[in-house]
Design a protein around this motif. Sequence first.
Motif, PDB file in Angstrom:
ATOM      1  N   GLN A 176      34.864  66.577  30.326  1.00 38.84           N
ATOM      2  CA  GLN A 176      35.537  67.817  30.744  1.00 38.84           C
ATOM      3  C   GLN A 176      36.949  67.536  31.238  1.00 38.84           C
ATOM      4  O   GLN A 176      37.501  68.301  32.021  1.00 38.84           O
ATOM      5  N   GLY A 177      37.494  66.435  30.830  1.00 36.72           N
ATOM      6  CA  GLY A 177      38.841  66.088  31.269  1.00 36.72           C
ATOM      7  C   GLY A 177      38.803  64.955  32.269  1.00 36.72           C
ATOM      8  O   GLY A 177      37.777  64.711  32.912  1.00 36.72           O
ATOM      9  N   GLU A 178      39.928  64.253  32.388  1.00 42.02           N
ATOM     10  CA  GLU A 178      39.973  63.109  33.284  1.00 42.02           C
ATOM     11  C   GLU A 178      39.888  63.584  34.729  1.00 42.02           C
ATOM     12  O   GLU A 178      40.516  64.587  35.102  1.00 42.02           O
ATOM     13  N   ALA A 179      39.116  62.858  35.518  1.00 39.13           N
ATOM     14  CA  ALA A 179      38.960  63.230  36.921  1.00 39.13           C
ATOM     15  C   ALA A 179      40.281  62.995  37.645  1.00 39.13           C
ATOM     16  O   ALA A 179      40.855  61.911  37.525  1.00 39.13           O
ATOM     17  N   PRO A 180      40.775  63.985  38.397  1.00 37.22           N
ATOM     18  CA  PRO A 180      42.024  63.791  39.164  1.00 37.22           C
ATOM     19  C   PRO A 180      41.875  62.649  40.164  1.00 37.22           C
ATOM     20  O   PRO A 180      40.787  62.419  40.691  1.00 37.22           O
ATOM     21  N   GLU A 181      42.954  61.964  40.403  1.00 33.43           N
ATOM     22  CA  GLU A 181      42.922  60.815  41.311  1.00 33.43           C
ATOM     23  C   GLU A 181      42.665  61.271  42.748  1.00 33.43           C
ATOM     24  O   GLU A 181      42.991  62.416  43.109  1.00 33.43           O
ATOM     25  N   LEU A 182      42.080  60.382  43.521  1.00 28.72           N
ATOM     26  CA  LEU A 182      41.838  60.679  44.940  1.00 28.72           C
ATOM     27  C   LEU A 182      43.136  60.433  45.692  1.00 28.72           C
ATOM     28  O   LEU A 182      43.780  59.400  45.507  1.00 28.72           O
ATOM     29  N   LEU A 183      43.521  61.378  46.527  1.00 26.72           N
ATOM     30  CA  LEU A 183      44.863  61.326  47.121  1.00 26.72           C
ATOM     31  C   LEU A 183      44.832  61.062  48.620  1.00 26.72           C
ATOM     32  O   LEU A 183      45.832  61.266  49.306  1.00 26.72           O
ATOM     33  N   ASN A 184      43.713  60.621  49.135  1.00 30.51           N
ATOM     34  CA  ASN A 184      43.595  60.516  50.588  1.00 30.51           C
ATOM     35  C   ASN A 184      43.938  59.118  51.093  1.00 30.51           C
ATOM     36  O   ASN A 184      43.715  58.123  50.403  1.00 30.51           O
ATOM     37  N   LEU A 221      40.098  54.097  48.264  1.00 33.49           N
ATOM     38  CA  LEU A 221      39.704  53.820  46.877  1.00 33.49           C
ATOM     39  C   LEU A 221      40.524  54.674  45.931  1.00 33.49           C
ATOM     40  O   LEU A 221      40.941  55.779  46.270  1.00 33.49           O
ATOM     41  N   LEU A 244      40.341  56.016  41.835  1.00 32.53           N
ATOM     42  CA  LEU A 244      39.466  56.095  40.648  1.00 32.53           C
ATOM     43  C   LEU A 244      39.942  55.129  39.568  1.00 32.53           C
ATOM     44  O   LEU A 244      39.139  54.549  38.848  1.00 32.53           O
ATOM     45  N   VAL A 302      31.090  57.095  38.778  1.00 35.35           N
ATOM     46  CA  VAL A 302      31.512  57.541  40.112  1.00 35.35           C
ATOM     47  C   VAL A 302      31.019  58.966  40.350  1.00 35.35           C
ATOM     48  O   VAL A 302      31.125  59.823  39.474  1.00 35.35           O
ATOM     49  N   LEU A 303      30.482  59.162  41.527  1.00 38.45           N
ATOM     50  CA  LEU A 303      30.096  60.512  41.940  1.00 38.45           C
ATOM     51  C   LEU A 303      31.012  60.922  43.077  1.00 38.45           C
ATOM     52  O   LEU A 303      30.994  60.313  44.145  1.00 38.45           O
ATOM     53  N   VAL A 304      31.855  61.911  42.827  1.00 36.10           N
ATOM     54  CA  VAL A 304      32.724  62.442  43.868  1.00 36.10           C
ATOM     55  C   VAL A 304      32.083  63.710  44.391  1.00 36.10           C
ATOM     56  O   VAL A 304      31.849  64.650  43.627  1.00 36.10           O
TER      57      VAL A 304
END
Lengths: 179, 102
Positions: free
Chosen positions: A144-152, A161, A163, A171-173
Amino acid sequence: MIVKTLTKAWTDNGVGRRDRPDLGHSCAVRLSCVRHQGGRRYRIALLALICGLLLAGCVMPSAMPTQSSSGNQVSQSDQDAKVEAIQTRVAEERAEQASNKEDAMAESGDGVQGQTATVEESGAALSPGPTAAQLELLAKLRPQGEAPELLNEVWLNSEPLKLADLRGNVVLVEFWTYG
Amino acid sequence: MREWHEKYKDDGFVIIGVHTPEFRHERDVKNVENSLLRLNIDFAVAIDNDWKTWRSYNNRYWPAMYFIDKTGQIRYLKIGEGQYAYSESVIQALLAEQYTAN
């Protein structure tokens, strides 16, 4: 006779509907409707009864002889015959089991070979790669499209971390809140 | 979730909890930390107090789980509680999927 009754009930219903000029139009329609349903129920009940009778007729003849020969002496001899038959069958089954055991003993060498073959097969199944059911599931799980990067920047239980660094992992977000 | 973490962490499965607060008191990292201790959660948790990751995912729901395959593609989105057996079968299938690094 039953058919006659049925036809009569049917006709009566119909005649009854038409032969009520004293009723107003809408009332007649309403009543006829109600009655129609009632008649249908009546017919269905009758049909069910006929079917039941027919079925009983089919079943009964086979049951009849045993019932007719239910004199004390006859039933006694019947029972004796049954007991004898059961005893013979049990003896036969025992003999068969015994011979089966002997066969199993004789084939025990083959049995061991069969077992090793099974182990080899299961080893092949354990090798990486999805099963048929999993392949089917994976086919349904379209990308369904590339998972957006984690920005925290602030993390608990872990260094921050990304992605991008986790490729090759599943990975389960999960978005959650403790409140 | 915790069970999955324990069960599959050695098979290349990573759980990341993104804590996006709904109310003011949920913004306090100490409160989140306490809740992790209370719930015995030891997988990684990102503090998303400014809703950055939430917005980049265009997410709308708590809880929402995004199942990401080995190539980084979202393959399954589970919103709300329940259907854990199916979700676990998704994890197993994604873990079994062949992956060759580019």
